[in-house]
Design a protein around this motif. Structure first.
Motif, short mmCIF file in Angstrom:
data_model
loop_
_atom_site.label_atom_id
_atom_site.label_comp_id
_atom_site.label_asym_id
_atom_site.label_seq_id
_atom_site.Cartn_x
_atom_site.Cartn_y
_atom_site.Cartn_z
N LEU A 30 -1.53 6.65 -2.44
CA LEU A 30 -1.12 7.01 -1.06
C LEU A 30 -2.75 7.60 -0.80
O LEU A 30 -3.06 8.28 -1.81
CB LEU A 30 0.10 8.30 -0.87
CG LEU A 30 2.14 7.80 -1.18
CD1 LEU A 30 2.02 9.58 -1.48
CD2 LEU A 30 2.07 7.23 0.33
N ASP A 31 -3.10 7.78 0.59
CA ASP A 31 -4.28 8.27 -0.01
C ASP A 31 -4.63 9.09 1.45
O ASP A 31 -4.03 9.04 2.99
CB ASP A 31 -5.69 6.92 -0.20
CG ASP A 31 -5.65 6.34 1.24
OD1 ASP A 31 -6.72 6.30 1.97
OD2 ASP A 31 -4.24 6.07 0.90
N VAL A 32 -5.43 9.56 2.00
CA VAL A 32 -5.60 10.49 3.25
C VAL A 32 -7.34 10.65 2.73
O VAL A 32 -7.41 11.03 1.86
CB VAL A 32 -5.09 12.10 3.38
CG1 VAL A 32 -5.31 12.87 2.53
CG2 VAL A 32 -5.21 12.78 4.94
N GLU B 211 -3.90 8.87 -4.57
CA GLU B 211 -2.65 9.86 -5.88
C GLU B 211 -1.93 8.74 -5.83
O GLU B 211 -1.35 7.73 -4.92
CB GLU B 211 -2.31 10.71 -5.32
CG GLU B 211 -1.03 11.53 -6.24
CD GLU B 211 -1.57 11.33 -7.61
OE1 GLU B 211 -1.11 11.45 -8.47
OE2 GLU B 211 -2.80 12.06 -7.48
N SER B 212 -1.55 8.09 -6.95
CA SER B 212 -0.65 6.63 -7.02
C SER B 212 0.07 7.67 -7.35
O SER B 212 1.31 8.31 -8.28
CB SER B 212 -1.44 6.61 -8.44
OG SER B 212 -2.33 5.56 -8.27
N VAL B 213 1.81 7.11 -6.61
CA VAL B 213 2.52 7.48 -6.85
C VAL B 213 3.77 6.24 -7.87
O VAL B 213 4.28 7.41 -8.64
CB VAL B 213 3.81 7.71 -5.53
CG1 VAL B 213 5.65 8.00 -5.78
CG2 VAL B 213 2.61 8.84 -4.09
N ALA C 139 -5.74 11.94 -8.43
CA ALA C 139 -5.73 11.67 -9.26
C ALA C 139 -7.86 10.90 -8.61
O ALA C 139 -8.12 10.51 -9.64
CB ALA C 139 -4.97 10.02 -9.29
N THR C 140 -8.14 10.83 -7.78
CA THR C 140 -8.67 10.34 -7.09
C THR C 140 -9.33 10.82 -6.15
O THR C 140 -8.67 11.30 -4.98
CB THR C 140 -9.19 8.57 -6.90
OG1 THR C 140 -8.29 8.42 -7.95
CG2 THR C 140 -10.63 8.37 -6.77
#
Length: 76
Positions: free
Chosen positions: A54-56, A46-48, A19-20
């Motif tokens: 969640l992000d990395v 990413e939005s679940v 998403a981003t």
């Protein structure tokens, strides 16, 4: 240097479905004899659902005179 660029390119292609995504580069000039540094960073979020995202992200920093490589990985 080529390995760093290959890792960043691979990560950028795999994050195409996120998403981003943010890809950044920074060059730091050493002051008073300090070594120059190049930094590459990539983060993906990413939005679940509306309550959970969640992000990395990872950052690679290379010092020019010693070719020392520092890698930082974050997940949340």
């Amino acid at each position: 240097m080529k390995k760093i660029l290959a890792i960043v390119a691979l990560a950028a292609t795999t994050s195409a479905f996120a998403a981003t995504g943010t890809l950044e580069y920074q060059s730091v000039d050493g002051v008073q004899g300090a070594a120059n540094q190049n930094t590459f960073g990539l983060s993906v979020k990413e939005s679940v659902n509306k309550n959970l995202a969640l992000d990395v992200g990872f950052t690679n920093t290379q010092t020019e005179t010693t070719n020392a490589l520092t890698t930082r990985l974050e997940a949340g």
